[in-house]
Motif scaffolding. Structure first.
Motif, PDB file in Angstrom:
ATOM      1  N   SER A  16       1.328  -1.324  -0.102  1.00  0.00           N
ATOM      2  CA  SER A  16       0.385  -0.104  -0.207  1.00  0.00           C
ATOM      3  C   SER A  16       1.107   0.899   0.175  1.00  0.00           C
ATOM      4  CB  SER A  16      -0.918   0.543   0.804  1.00  0.00           C
ATOM      5  OG  SER A  16      -0.076  -0.465   2.725  1.00  0.00           O
ATOM      6  N   ILE A  17      -0.011   2.814  -0.493  1.00  0.00           N
ATOM      7  CA  ILE A  17       0.668   3.355  -0.347  1.00  0.00           C
ATOM      8  C   ILE A  17       1.026   4.654   0.818  1.00  0.00           C
ATOM      9  CG2 ILE A  17       0.609   5.780  -0.571  1.00  0.00           C
ATOM     10  CD1 ILE A  17      -1.342   5.252  -3.491  1.00  0.00           C
ATOM     11  N   ARG A  71      -5.817  12.166  -1.019  1.00  0.00           N
ATOM     12  CA  ARG A  71      -6.913  11.201   0.619  1.00  0.00           C
ATOM     13  C   ARG A  71      -8.003  12.725   0.557  1.00  0.00           C
ATOM     14  NH1 ARG A  71      -1.121  10.070   2.767  1.00  0.00           N
ATOM     15  NH2 ARG A  71      -0.607   7.762   2.136  1.00  0.00           N
ATOM     16  N   ASP A 130      -4.525   3.258  -0.792  1.00  0.00           N
ATOM     17  CA  ASP A 130      -3.585   3.950   0.494  1.00  0.00           C
ATOM     18  C   ASP A 130      -3.974   3.190   1.567  1.00  0.00           C
ATOM     19  OD1 ASP A 130      -2.846   6.587   0.242  1.00  0.00           O
ATOM     20  OD2 ASP A 130      -4.182   6.621   1.913  1.00  0.00           O
ATOM     21  N   TRP A 160      -6.386   8.252  -9.485  1.00  0.00           N
ATOM     22  CA  TRP A 160      -6.401   8.189  -8.584  1.00  0.00           C
ATOM     23  C   TRP A 160      -8.173   7.617  -8.680  1.00  0.00           C
ATOM     24  CZ3 TRP A 160      -2.990   8.120  -4.397  1.00  0.00           C
ATOM     25  CH2 TRP A 160      -2.654   8.869  -4.346  1.00  0.00           C
ATOM     26  N   TYR A 182      -2.925  11.623 -10.425  1.00  0.00           N
ATOM     27  CA  TYR A 182      -1.840  11.890  -9.956  1.00  0.00           C
ATOM     28  C   TYR A 182      -0.838  12.714 -10.879  1.00  0.00           C
ATOM     29  CZ  TYR A 182       2.522  11.031  -6.977  1.00  0.00           C
ATOM     30  OH  TYR A 182       3.958  11.722  -6.341  1.00  0.00           O
ATOM     31  N   TYR A 197      -7.450   4.366  -3.983  1.00  0.00           N
ATOM     32  CA  TYR A 197      -6.819   3.347  -4.944  1.00  0.00           C
ATOM     33  C   TYR A 197      -5.831   4.447  -5.760  1.00  0.00           C
ATOM     34  CZ  TYR A 197      -9.165  -0.713  -2.736  1.00  0.00           C
ATOM     35  OH  TYR A 197      -9.204  -1.119  -2.349  1.00  0.00           O
ATOM     36  N   VAL A 224      -0.900  12.704  -3.184  1.00  0.00           N
ATOM     37  CA  VAL A 224      -2.352  12.263  -2.316  1.00  0.00           C
ATOM     38  C   VAL A 224      -2.239  13.048  -1.343  1.00  0.00           C
ATOM     39  CG1 VAL A 224      -1.071  10.529  -0.343  1.00  0.00           C
ATOM     40  CG2 VAL A 224       0.784  11.175  -2.620  1.00  0.00           C
ATOM     41  N   ALA A 280       5.448   8.980   0.460  1.00  0.00           N
ATOM     42  CA  ALA A 280       4.149   8.576  -0.507  1.00  0.00           C
ATOM     43  C   ALA A 280       4.568   8.565  -2.062  1.00  0.00           C
ATOM     44  CB  ALA A 280       3.233   8.608  -0.074  1.00  0.00           C
TER      45      ALA A 280
END
Length: 426
Positions: free
Chosen positions: A4-5, A92, A30, A48, A66, A37, A88, A12
């Motif tokens: 995972s990130i 989120r 993530d 993303w 991204y 994801y 990132v 990250a």
């Protein structure tokens, strides 16, 4: 257990930078935001996506592409678009909002808008050109404006059907170019070359598609020089044409300067006694400051110019303007009006740049040395070259003034009636 990130931002970003290009599509979860994801395509494109439930059914919502730096758009976080740039932290935050909306029964997919589509990519491209640039410094203001003009007139109208930049390939570029005239084709190709080399675009598409497109042929070198009769016709037409295009055309002929450098002329660049025009390095094609002596006829032309003011009565900083806020840019309509005033029969195909070539040719006929002509044109690539160009810092100011004075006298004689001129030889 899948990799995972990492949660920490720098870790990250480093993790994503070091990802190997897969042979099949992958989704990397993530570590901190459930349902988020990073989708990695075999092409190298990164986007993303959020997996959630909408009305009790599993759904995937693509929230952006991204980008390590992310978007600086103030609307970021309120929009959901597969084309917006998200780092990132931004991904989120949006992922959390998407999941919360879905829990409340709101379908986040209905919030997508077109404002961050292909047009937004081009807007960001022009904005980047004006601010940070692509090689560590901003491009010239005139270059950025040219990017914007070419995109608006020659590219966007032919790509209105494009909703996702990732669907473009070299065939789309070639189809667009086929619709344009030779000059517009070369301009569009140059802008698209810079656009597709731009890292965010290359990262989104996964490759530089311009490399596969067939480049337009090089322009045929022009050698059009106006005859004495044509100089008179153009000058008289410019008088009828009026401000701003008419006197601007006359100063182009009198000084031999480049079109945009004259169109963007500011009053602050003209000396108080109207003896010189001083162009800063940022305003010239070769990025060198340039002083242009003003001959008597050019001085009279400048003295006759109106001083345009804005709605508040504030004088414009630009010598040639129709808005008081921006420099003159209506070259196409101005040229059409000028050609109309040239009368019948119309002059054979000619361009404003031919005035610069005509000035240089006439200076040679007047016996002006080549190095002086090149100093006038700010185009030192001819006789003064090599070691001489490195060590010769003489600016030929007196010689330039005398040469342009002779050239202005010749124009004055040409536009008078019943005057026969004899060529002056060196």
């Amino acid at each position: 257990m899948p990799i995972s990130i990492p949660g920490q931002f720098k870790r990250a970003a480093a993790f994503i930078d070091n990802l190997e290009q897969p042979t099949t599509r992958q989704e990397i979860p993530d570590s901190t935001q459930s349902g988020l994801y990073l989708v990695v395509q075999p092409s190298g494109a990164l986007s993303w996506a959020v997996r959630t439930k909408i009305d009790g059914k599993a759904a995937k919502v693509t929230i952006g592409r991204y980008d390590k730096e992310g978007s600086k758009d103030d609307r970021m976080g309120t929009l959901i678009s597969p084309t917006q740039a998200l780092n990132v932290t931004q991904a989120r935050a949006i992922a959390e909002r998407v999941r919360n909306d879905a829990k409340r029964g709101n379908d986040p997919r209905q919030q997508k808008i077109d404002k961050t589509g292909l047009a937004a990519w081009f807007d960001d491209f022009v904005k980047t050109a004006r601010t940070t640039g692509f090689k560590g410094r901003a491009v010239k203001a005139s270059t950025a404006e040219e990017y914007e003009r070419i995109i608006a007139t020659n590219i966007k109208p032919h790509w209105t059907h494009v909703t996702d930049i990732r669907t473009l390939d070299y065939r789309d570029v070639e189809k667009l170019l086929d619709k344009l005239t030779p000059g517009a084709r070369r301009n569009a190709f140059a802008v698209l070359s810079a656009f597709f080399r731009w890292k965010p675009v290359a990262r989104a598409i996964g490759r530089n598609i311009i490399e596969l497109a067939t480049a337009p042929g090089k322009p045929i070198s022009r050698d059009r020089v106006l005859t004495h009769d044509e100089i008179k016709i153009v000058w008289k037409a410019a008088e009828k044409c009026g401000y701003p295009f008419g006197p601007m055309t006359q100063l182009l002929l009198l000084t031999g300067q480049r079109r945009d450098e004259m169109a963007e002329l500011k009053w602050s660049e003209i000396s108080d006694d109207l003896s010189t025009i001083t162009l800063e390095a940022s305003r010239t094609k070769n990025s060198r400051p340039h002083i242009v002596p003003i001959a008597p006829l050019a001085k009279a032309t400048i003295e006759a110019l109106p001083r345009i003011t804005d709605a508040d009565g504030k004088p414009s900083e630009y010598v040639f303007t129709t808005t008081a806020k921006t420099p003159f840019s209506g070259f196409s309509n101005g040229k059409k009006a000028l050609d109309k005033h040239c009368g019948e029969p119309a002059l054979p195909e000619w361009h404003l740049h031919d005035l610069r070539r005509t000035c240089a040719t006439e200076l040679a006929q007047l016996g002006v040395k080549q190095e002086v002509t090149e100093a006038i044109l700010n185009h030192k690539t001819g006789k003064v070259s090599g070691v001489a160009a490195i060590y010769n810092r003489y600016e030929y100011q007196d010689e330039k003034r005398e040469a342009l004075k002779q050239w202005a006298s010749r124009i004055q004689a040409l536009i008078a009636d019943n005057v026969t001129l004899l060529k002056k030889h060196a």
